[in-house]
Design a protein around this motif. Structure first.
Motif, short mmCIF file in Angstrom:
data_model
loop_
_atom_site.label_atom_id
_atom_site.label_comp_id
_atom_site.label_asym_id
_atom_site.label_seq_id
_atom_site.Cartn_x
_atom_site.Cartn_y
_atom_site.Cartn_z
N ALA A 74 73.53 19.82 0.67
CA ALA A 74 73.29 18.40 0.38
C ALA A 74 72.16 17.89 1.25
N ASP A 75 71.67 16.71 0.94
CA ASP A 75 70.52 16.16 1.66
C ASP A 75 70.68 16.18 3.18
N PHE A 76 71.86 15.73 3.66
CA PHE A 76 72.01 15.65 5.12
C PHE A 76 72.08 17.04 5.76
N ALA A 79 68.52 18.25 6.35
CA ALA A 79 67.76 17.44 7.32
C ALA A 79 67.15 18.25 8.47
N ALA A 106 66.25 9.68 15.01
CA ALA A 106 65.32 10.61 14.38
C ALA A 106 65.09 11.84 15.24
N ARG A 108 67.19 13.31 16.90
CA ARG A 108 68.36 14.17 16.76
C ARG A 108 68.56 14.59 15.30
N ARG A 109 67.51 14.47 14.50
CA ARG A 109 67.62 14.85 13.09
C ARG A 109 68.14 16.27 12.94
N GLY A 110 69.21 16.38 12.17
CA GLY A 110 69.74 17.71 11.87
C GLY A 110 70.45 18.40 13.01
N LYS A 112 73.61 18.60 15.89
CA LYS A 112 74.99 18.18 16.05
C LYS A 112 75.00 16.99 16.99
#
Lengths: 264, 321
Positions: A74-76, A79, A106, A108-110, A112
């Protein structure tokens, strides 16, 4: 870097409104390639981009980014690989959160997200530096709610957010279409700088043929869900608008006096 | 009229105030839960009416079984977490609109609450048990002090939560769903987390109220959402009036609790003025409606077709005035 293999997307399947938006489309982007995408309304440009971003699942085909099959993600979940700027300047930022909070999200995109503070002191210094490169005076407004900023400022911030953590792939979806001409030019220039600085693999949709020709090192034209023209290298450098229109007329069989089909 | 005023006993009002403060603090926790969904997540969660009573039922039944009253609050919190998680599941995994998901959980909880208690209400012997939260007049100030300390600690924890990475992702989810997903935030999980946490707080508040009044009733949560909203909007209005600017989340959370206390003090005052108790919910609804409508109407004053029309008419008349 990006490998799209025979993807198909059909909207409203089995109804009278059925529309094959993208039809067995294949596309391969080498690392560092900056591809501009043009095409008329309903050509499938945005569908291609959304398929890559994972807005919804495709109806067939495979998408891999840097060797990772992301078709089922899915999109997230995609990321970690993708930085994205939307057409609507309101979509890319959280209006009620501070500028620095947006940037921290931003950065921390993708990744945990855990129980550490959402923003650290050292980061602020980094944000200031990065904001200075925009040249909009935003470096002194770290604790301003983003919703109070203009559309152009917000789009520049979204662009910065998309590249704050180096993405494998940068997706720009007509990201200057909703801005006034001067601001659009500024944001385009920023985009171009960031892309060449970071050597970012980029897919940029535009409705402006001049921009499509001027920017990037490869140009693809779409029509009826397929890629009908793919120009790169020296050929792209010497490309003119008239040539592009002629080629379009030739391939699509449409005798078009104006460039309205492409520009709409 | 004269006899009405003569019948009002000012001392009675003073005597009633500490009870109002204590209840305000207890409901303040509930309001914090409502704030998490209604303001931060931008979801109207109606399951709280059910989970409030669940918290009360769980707490009272465990006390009747010899449990330590404070320990029952933790169990009540967990029960609320589960209730909220069910609403979250219905909403995010089964695609049911949030309001409807909340109503479904609320109705389901009514039966569950009856099953927990075995009948419509259960009382504890206030004298026998070692309750720290009690409406006993002699101990009311101790109750207020304990509640006050408890609420401060709780707000500290919630403030901390909103500041950590997960908390930031949680706030972003409520603020801009599309952006959050593009930055790798699983917004469904965040909504689930928020609804669970919110209902956990609400249930804990229900457990405290049940201990305070000495009984749990299957209907004790009816209209709880409206009281929670009242506290939130009153708190926000007071906060805005005092600061006129952006304030930290700790301030905001504090003013939610203050809003709840103000609500209960007004409640005490209105009852003292001999307003019929049966009409209190009507009054609360009207108050909440007014507070929610004010920002909209304020904007309308200078941003409406009527206003534009009046301006146009002025122009016709020479426009000098």
């Amino acid at each position: 870097m990006l490998r799209v293999e025979e993807i198909t997307k059909i909207f409203n399947p089995g109804t009278i409104n059925e529309k094959v938006a993208v039809d067995k489309l294949s596309l391969h982007l080498a690392p560092g390639e900056f591809v501009t995408v043009i095409g008329g309304n309903g050509a499938g440009k945005s569908t291609l981009l959304n398929a890559v971003a994972g807005t919804w699942p495709v109806d067939g085909g495979r998408i891999t980014i840097d060797g990772n099959d992301v078709t089922a993600l899915a999109d997230f979940q995609r990321a970690p690989y993708i930085g994205r700027v939307f057409q609507d300047p309101m979509l890319g930022t959280a209006p009620d959160m501070w500028l620095e909070e947006n940037l921290a999200l931003a950065l921390r995109r993708g990744q945990k997200r855990g129980i550490k503070w959402g923003i650290s002191k050292e980061e602020r210094v980094f944000y200031r530096e990065r904001l200075e490169t925009l040249g909009l005076g935003l470096e002194d407004r770290l604790s301003t709610k983003v919703g109070l900023l203009s559309g152009g400022q917000r789009q520049a911030i979204t662009l910065l957010m998309a590249t704050l953590k180096q993405p494998k792939l940068l997706l720009l979806d007509e990201h200057t279409a909703a801005l006034d001409p001067a601001t659009a030019e500024k944001v385009l220039e920023l985009s171009d700088n960031m892309i060449s600085e970071g050597n970012l693999t980029t897919l940029m949709i535009t409705h402006n043929m001049k921009d499509a020709i001027r920017l990037g090192n490869r140009l693809i034209m779409m029509n009826q869900g397929k890629i009908i023209l793919d120009i790169s290298g020296e050929e792209k450098k010497h490309l003119t608008k008239q040539e592009l229109l002629d080629r379009f007329a030739e391939i699509s069989g449409v005798q078009e006096e104006t460039d309205s089909v492409l520009l709409s | 009229m004269a006899s009405y005023f003569a019948s009002l006993n000012f001392e009675a009002l003073l005597r009633a105030c500490p009870g109002g403060i204590a209840q305000g603090l207890i409901w303040g926790i509930m309001a914090l839960g409502v704030y998490f969904t209604f303001r931060i997540l931008d979801l109207a969660d109606l399951s709280v009416d059910g989970s409030f009573a669940t918290g009360g039922a769980v707490s009272i039944m465990l006390i009747l079984n010899g449990w330590n009253p404070e320990l029952t609050l933790i169990i009540a919190f967990i029960a609320g977490l589960l209730a909220g998680a069910i609403t979250g599941f219905l909403h995010t995994k089964l695609g049911i609109p949030a309001i409807l998901a909340g109503i479904l959980t609320q109705i389901a909880l009514y039966s569950i609450n009856l099953n927990i208690m075995g009948k419509a209400n259960q009382a504890i012997n206030v004298g026998q048990t070692s309750l720290r939260i009690t409406s006993n007049v002699d101990l009311i100030w101790r109750t207020i002090l304990i509640m006050f300390i408890g609420v401060i600690i709780l707000m500290g924890l919630l403030y901390r939560f909103l500041g950590i990475e997960i908390g930031c992702a949680f706030r972003a989810t409520g603020n801009n769903d599309v952006m959050s997903r593009s930055l790798g935030i699983n917004t469904d999980h965040m909504k689930l987390l928020g609804l669970a946490l919110s209902n956990g707080l609400v249930a804990m508040s229900g457990g405290l109220l049940a201990q305070y009044q000495g009984f749990a009733d299957v209907n004790m949560g009816r209209g709880a959402i409206v009281i929670g909203l009242a506290a939130v909007v009153i708190g926000e209005v007071i906060c805005e009036a005092i600061y006129h600017r952006q304030v930290s989340y700790f301030h905001r959370l504090s003013f939610i609790v203050i809003g709840s206390i103000v609500y209960y003090l007004v409640y005490v005052l209105v009852l003292w003025l001999k307003f019929p108790a049966n009409d209190m919910k009507l009054l609360t609804a009207v108050v909440v409606a007014i507070f929610l409508a004010v920002p909209y109407l304020k904007n309308k004053r200078t941003n409406s077709f009527r206003y534009a029309g009046n301006m146009a008419k002025k122009m016709e008349n020479g426009g000098e005035e």
